[in-house]
Design an enzyme around this catalytic site. Structure first.
Site, PDB file in Angstrom:
ATOM      1  CG  HIS A 299       9.252  -4.677   3.422  1.00 34.72           C
ATOM      2  ND1 HIS A 299       9.506  -5.642   1.977  1.00 34.72           N
ATOM      3  CD2 HIS A 299       7.924  -4.146   2.839  1.00 34.72           C
ATOM      4  CE1 HIS A 299       8.613  -5.290   1.097  1.00 34.72           C
ATOM      5  NE2 HIS A 299       7.671  -4.500   1.749  1.00 34.72           N
ATOM      6  CG  PHE A 300       8.598  -0.428   4.969  1.00 36.17           C
ATOM      7  CD1 PHE A 300       8.013   0.027   3.666  1.00 36.17           C
ATOM      8  CD2 PHE A 300       7.585  -1.272   5.526  1.00 36.17           C
ATOM      9  CE1 PHE A 300       6.724  -0.025   3.062  1.00 36.17           C
ATOM     10  CE2 PHE A 300       6.425  -1.533   4.851  1.00 36.17           C
ATOM     11  CZ  PHE A 300       5.972  -0.870   3.570  1.00 36.17           C
TER      12      PHE A 300
END
Length: 322
Positions: A299-300
């Protein structure tokens, strides 16, 4: 004798010019380095202090970085220096996140519409009226609202796991958040509250990463520190509930993409448990020329692939933004 004097004179002139050139180069290098240095500032917008990071020469094209949940401009700490050598970069913390003010929920309307209004006025107040946007997670609904308001201002859209299509919603949504949209029961609220725990915050920073050991614990611990502030849980519950209005707006975003045809770069951590790779590929449906890239991350993705991602951005902007 005259020839010797002319030689000495020319030599002194040459040395003087050489020193002048060296001095000018040193000054230019010093200015370049000072411009790349991140400046930490605050700007009041309707009585709310917005914290932001700024780097690069303000006379150059501006790239606005819009963070996701539960993060802040802190997520761009490695990306900003990589972009600021060529571009002016601004990354602000949204109200209720990071170092920005957290007005009580009975004094501030925590909806994506309202936060987009605040960020729009923030950009006006710091003199940014033409820019490209980098959107991630919550940054996507904020960025697309800015695009709907001012399509003429936004020169390009760069999305890194910033979803805008239903096919990008993973099963996570049906399991955790969509039931809360349908009924605010105690059981459904508990599912949402569980997303505010350190366990889930850390999960977002480790799930799907090819090198989770590259992820600094400072990232998720800082996010958790802001989530744990008194009253922040109410803010996050309000935004989780309001997220359904983002999904309802998707058709408007798609129509705007087709109508205004902004350059689009989609870079996706392909192992993201929250937003699926199909969300990146879907941009080609409305912008056939969109560039799509996947990195072996979560996600990051900036946590372990900021160098790769900044390379994609610099190459893209070099072609698309003049």
């Amino acid at each position: 004798m005259i020839n010797i004097m002319k030689f000495v004179w020319n030599l002194s002139i040459g040395i003087g010019i050489g020193f002048l050139i060296m001095a000018l180069n040193a000054l230019a290098s010093e200015r370049s380095q000072s411009m790349k240095q991140i400046r930490y500032k605050t700007q009041a917008v309707d009585g709310v202090k917005i914290f932001y990071r700024e780097a690069g020469d303000p006379s150059r094209h501006t790239v606005v970085l819009l963070h996701g949940f539960p993060s802040s401009s802190h997520m761009f700490r490695d990306l900003i220096p990589e972009l600021s050598g060529k571009y002016h970069v601004i990354a602000a913390d949204m109200p209720g996140f990071g170092y920005s003010d957290q007005p009580p929920s009975d004094q501030f309307d925590y909806t994506f519409d309202h936060i987009a209004e605040v960020m729009d006025r923030f950009l006006d107040s710091v003199g940014v009226n033409k820019y490209s946007i980098y959107i991630q997670d919550y940054g996507s609904p904020i960025g697309f609202r800015l695009f709907l308001r001012h399509p003429e201002r936004i020169q390009a859209i760069i999305t890194q796991n910033g979803n805008a299509y239903e096919e990008g919603l993973s099963p996570f949504w049906a399991e955790s958040i969509i039931p809360y949209w349908k009924e605010k029961s105690p059981a459904n609220e508990k599912r949402v509250r569980d997303l505010l725990t350190l366990e889930v915050t850390k999960y977002q920073y480790t799930q799907g990463y090819s090198h989770p050991e590259y992820v600094s614990p400072d990232s998720y611990m800082f996010d958790q520190m802001t989530l744990d502030r008194p009253g922040n849980d109410v803010i996050q519950l309000a935004l989780f509930y309001d997220y359904q209005n983002n999904v309802k707006q998707y058709p408007q975003w798609h129509e705007a993409l087709r109508r205004y045809k902004p350059p689009v770069l989609a870079m996706w951590g392909k192992n993201d448990p929250i937003f699926l790779p199909a969300g990146a590929e879907a941009f080609k449906r409305d912008v056939p020329e969109a560039e799509i890239h996947f990195v072996d991350s979560g996600h990051f993705a900036l946590e372990e692939d900021s160098g790769t991602i900044s390379g994609y951005i610099l190459a893209f902007l070099n072609k698309k933004v003049k």
